[in-house]
Scaffold this active site. Sequence first.
Site, PDB file in Angstrom:
ATOM      1  N   ASP A 134      23.950 -20.684  21.673  1.00 22.01           N
ATOM      2  CA  ASP A 134      24.954 -19.517  21.687  1.00 22.01           C
ATOM      3  C   ASP A 134      25.716 -19.433  23.003  1.00 22.01           C
ATOM      4  O   ASP A 134      27.078 -18.997  23.007  1.00 22.01           O
ATOM      5  CB  ASP A 134      23.893 -17.860  21.521  1.00 22.01           C
ATOM      6  CG  ASP A 134      24.753 -16.767  21.443  1.00 22.01           C
ATOM      7  OD1 ASP A 134      26.124 -16.867  20.831  1.00 22.01           O
ATOM      8  OD2 ASP A 134      24.478 -16.033  22.052  1.00 22.01           O
ATOM      9  N   CYS A 188      31.195 -19.130  -1.362  1.00 18.85           N
ATOM     10  CA  CYS A 188      31.475 -17.175  -1.394  1.00 18.85           C
ATOM     11  C   CYS A 188      32.587 -17.162  -2.517  1.00 18.85           C
ATOM     12  O   CYS A 188      32.563 -15.848  -2.983  1.00 18.85           O
ATOM     13  CB  CYS A 188      32.333 -17.056   0.020  1.00 18.85           C
ATOM     14  SG  CYS A 188      31.114 -17.094   1.428  1.00 18.85           S
ATOM     15  N   CYS A 194      31.078  -8.471   1.873  1.00 18.98           N
ATOM     16  CA  CYS A 194      30.844  -7.852   3.146  1.00 18.98           C
ATOM     17  C   CYS A 194      32.391  -7.463   4.020  1.00 18.98           C
ATOM     18  O   CYS A 194      32.256  -6.538   4.694  1.00 18.98           O
ATOM     19  CB  CYS A 194      30.772  -9.404   3.903  1.00 18.98           C
ATOM     20  SG  CYS A 194      32.098 -10.696   3.712  1.00 18.98           S
ATOM     21  N   CYS A 198      32.407  -3.401   5.496  1.00 16.37           N
ATOM     22  CA  CYS A 198      32.550  -3.213   6.806  1.00 16.37           C
ATOM     23  C   CYS A 198      33.205  -2.052   7.308  1.00 16.37           C
ATOM     24  O   CYS A 198      34.328  -1.520   6.890  1.00 16.37           O
ATOM     25  CB  CYS A 198      33.548  -4.509   7.366  1.00 16.37           C
ATOM     26  SG  CYS A 198      33.849  -4.226   9.456  1.00 16.37           S
TER      27      CYS A 198
END
Length: 383
Positions: A134, A188, A194, A198
Amino acid sequence: MDYAQLKADLLAYSAEIGVDKLRIASAEPFLSLKDRLIEHQEKGYASGFEHPVLEERVDPRLSLPSARTIISIAVAYPTKMKKAPKSIPGARRGVFSRSSWGQDYHTVLNDRLKKLEAFLRERVGETEMVRMVDTGALSDRAVAERAGIGWSAKNTFTITPEFGSFVFLGNLLTSLPFPLDEPLEDLCGSCTKCIDACPTGALVGPGELNAQACLSYQTQTKGFMPDEYREKIGNYLYGWDTCQLVCPYNKGIDSHHHQEMEPDPELCKPLLEPLLSISNRKFKEQFGHMAGSWRGKKPIQRNAIIALAHYKEKSALPKLCELLASDPRPVIRGTAAWAIGKIGGSEKEEKALLKAKETETDQLVQIEIEKGLDLLKKQNGSQ
């Protein structure tokens, strides 16, 4: 050295130490990513948390000149909390996003990667390797996509066929010429759940995120949260889950594979009011092992105040008035002033706001006090 056999042995060992998926990518530069990152920056979509040197983000050999392959790993995490405490009037609770349940994933994945390093050094002797979780230069998701861990979804997460997008990612750059794995097909399709879900429009397009408008980002900032986001974060103290929860590939996914990832309900869904007066020492003791503590206690306390306003929790008004009058931090004083008005109070709360207005020297806090007074008048006028 038979690197195909070494890879097979590494895969078997990785499963033993708690790696849920391991694939190998080449260490060639991520040329197409560079163009996307430049465009992202030019549009003002970056969060500011990204690695600062663009070239290092796209060229693995700037982190390890001898790099030939990148080991990409995924560790799945839970999505459901057992015996989650209920948030009730007088004992309201906030919540940390699922990515902050259990022990900080940076610690967990670094532990797994260190063990993989030790395994490889035992087999091939001294060899150059660099770990990244990360906070490294490379995009973990770009590496995972190339390696075939999963595909990059429209919500910008990596979706794995086995665990949905509820996985943490890590990388190990190596100078070893392992056989490479193939990327997966993007499945997808035409789904936009999604993007549609949002609440701030932060997902401006498939795979394109305006981080500045993302509620997960907003919960991690240290200044005043813009009004439009205060109305939308609900009781979240850190992070955001909606864009993952609505994904069809995450339906029914709940991975309880690792003890370190198991949530402590009292910490992952804590009472809000005690957070407002928690000391630095106590905060570190209770929450320091969680990923959501990395920005310190102030953003969490600010978000707790906003959550109490979301609940319109009148029992919190005395504590909010106390913060308004005496907290040394402008963001906390100002957010408390706004929350008092949002919750709605009596003459006592109005007096507290008016007194603060007379003595407050910070201009931004003064603005929040005015908001609180206006909200209070509206609340009282509608009653």
